[in-house]
Design a protein around this motif. Sequence first.
Motif, short mmCIF file in Angstrom:
data_model
loop_
_atom_site.label_atom_id
_atom_site.label_comp_id
_atom_site.label_asym_id
_atom_site.label_seq_id
_atom_site.Cartn_x
_atom_site.Cartn_y
_atom_site.Cartn_z
N LEU A 7 0.84 -1.19 0.00
CA LEU A 7 0.00 0.00 0.00
C LEU A 7 0.88 1.25 0.00
O LEU A 7 2.10 1.17 0.24
CB LEU A 7 -0.89 0.01 1.24
N ILE A 8 0.28 2.40 -0.22
CA ILE A 8 1.03 3.66 -0.22
C ILE A 8 1.81 3.82 1.08
O ILE A 8 2.97 4.22 1.06
CB ILE A 8 0.09 4.87 -0.47
N LYS A 9 1.19 3.48 2.20
CA LYS A 9 1.89 3.66 3.48
C LYS A 9 3.13 2.78 3.56
O LYS A 9 4.14 3.17 4.12
CB LYS A 9 0.96 3.41 4.67
N ASP A 10 3.06 1.57 2.98
CA ASP A 10 4.22 0.67 2.98
C ASP A 10 5.35 1.23 2.10
O ASP A 10 6.52 1.18 2.48
CB ASP A 10 3.82 -0.71 2.46
N VAL A 11 4.97 1.74 0.94
CA VAL A 11 5.96 2.32 0.03
C VAL A 11 6.57 3.57 0.65
O VAL A 11 7.78 3.79 0.57
CB VAL A 11 5.33 2.63 -1.35
N ALA A 12 5.75 4.38 1.30
CA ALA A 12 6.25 5.58 1.96
C ALA A 12 7.30 5.22 3.00
O ALA A 12 8.36 5.84 3.07
CB ALA A 12 5.10 6.35 2.60
N GLU A 13 7.01 4.21 3.78
CA GLU A 13 7.96 3.77 4.81
C GLU A 13 9.26 3.28 4.16
O GLU A 13 10.36 3.61 4.61
CB GLU A 13 7.33 2.66 5.64
N ARG A 14 9.14 2.51 3.08
CA ARG A 14 10.32 1.96 2.38
C ARG A 14 11.18 3.06 1.79
O ARG A 14 12.40 2.97 1.76
CB ARG A 14 9.84 0.99 1.29
N LEU A 15 10.54 4.14 1.29
CA LEU A 15 11.27 5.24 0.66
C LEU A 15 11.66 6.35 1.64
O LEU A 15 12.34 7.29 1.25
CB LEU A 15 10.44 5.84 -0.48
N GLY A 16 11.21 6.24 2.87
CA GLY A 16 11.51 7.28 3.85
C GLY A 16 10.75 8.57 3.58
O GLY A 16 11.25 9.66 3.84
N ARG A 17 9.55 8.42 3.07
CA ARG A 17 8.69 9.56 2.74
C ARG A 17 7.37 9.42 3.48
O ARG A 17 7.05 8.37 4.02
CB ARG A 17 8.40 9.60 1.23
N SER A 18 6.57 10.47 3.46
CA SER A 18 5.23 10.38 4.03
C SER A 18 4.28 9.84 2.96
O SER A 18 4.57 9.94 1.76
CB SER A 18 4.75 11.76 4.49
N PRO A 19 3.15 9.28 3.38
CA PRO A 19 2.17 8.84 2.38
C PRO A 19 1.73 9.98 1.45
O PRO A 19 1.51 9.76 0.26
CB PRO A 19 1.01 8.32 3.23
N ALA A 20 1.64 11.19 1.98
CA ALA A 20 1.26 12.34 1.14
C ALA A 20 2.32 12.61 0.07
O ALA A 20 1.98 12.95 -1.07
CB ALA A 20 1.05 13.58 2.01
N GLN A 21 3.58 12.45 0.43
CA GLN A 21 4.65 12.66 -0.56
C GLN A 21 4.60 11.59 -1.65
O GLN A 21 4.80 11.90 -2.83
CB GLN A 21 6.02 12.64 0.12
N ILE A 37 -6.28 -1.54 -7.42
CA ILE A 37 -6.81 -2.89 -7.24
C ILE A 37 -7.84 -2.82 -6.12
O ILE A 37 -7.51 -2.40 -5.01
CB ILE A 37 -5.69 -3.90 -6.89
N ALA A 38 -9.05 -3.19 -6.44
CA ALA A 38 -10.16 -3.16 -5.47
C ALA A 38 -10.29 -1.79 -4.82
O ALA A 38 -10.53 -1.68 -3.62
CB ALA A 38 -9.98 -4.26 -4.42
N GLY A 39 -10.08 -0.75 -5.60
CA GLY A 39 -10.25 0.62 -5.11
C GLY A 39 -9.09 1.16 -4.29
O GLY A 39 -9.20 2.23 -3.70
N ARG A 40 -7.97 0.43 -4.24
CA ARG A 40 -6.81 0.88 -3.48
C ARG A 40 -5.59 0.91 -4.38
O ARG A 40 -5.43 0.03 -5.23
CB ARG A 40 -6.54 -0.05 -2.30
N ARG A 41 -4.73 1.89 -4.20
CA ARG A 41 -3.49 1.99 -4.97
C ARG A 41 -2.52 0.95 -4.42
O ARG A 41 -2.22 0.95 -3.24
CB ARG A 41 -2.91 3.40 -4.83
N MET A 42 -2.05 0.06 -5.30
CA MET A 42 -1.16 -1.02 -4.89
C MET A 42 0.12 -1.00 -5.72
O MET A 42 0.09 -0.64 -6.89
CB MET A 42 -1.84 -2.38 -5.07
N PHE A 43 1.20 -1.40 -5.08
CA PHE A 43 2.52 -1.46 -5.71
C PHE A 43 3.05 -2.88 -5.56
O PHE A 43 2.88 -3.49 -4.51
CB PHE A 43 3.51 -0.52 -5.00
N ARG A 44 3.69 -3.40 -6.60
CA ARG A 44 4.38 -4.68 -6.46
C ARG A 44 5.73 -4.41 -5.80
O ARG A 44 6.42 -3.44 -6.14
CB ARG A 44 4.61 -5.34 -7.82
N GLU A 45 6.09 -5.25 -4.87
CA GLU A 45 7.35 -5.08 -4.15
C GLU A 45 8.53 -5.02 -5.12
O GLU A 45 9.44 -4.20 -4.95
CB GLU A 45 7.53 -6.21 -3.14
#
Length: 60
Positions: A7-21, A37-45
């Motif tokens: 999810l965006i929050k997971d990617v934000a954590e991985r990149l050292g950014r906020s979800p808003a960024q 996917i199912a109404g949510r922004r998803m990223f493949r690891e």
Amino acid sequence: MADKLLLIKDVAERLGRSPAQVSWMIHRGTAPKSAMIAGRRMFRESDVEAFIEAAFAEAS
């Protein structure tokens, strides 16, 4: 084995950014590849890892 979906929050954590960024990066077209996917922004690891590797390759 299929990639883990992030999810965006997971990617934000991985990149050292906020979800808003990360949302702003999506808007600008500078974020890792993602899909709705199912109404949510998803990223493949693997796409997030490739995004990080590309950033290091460009910095060299």
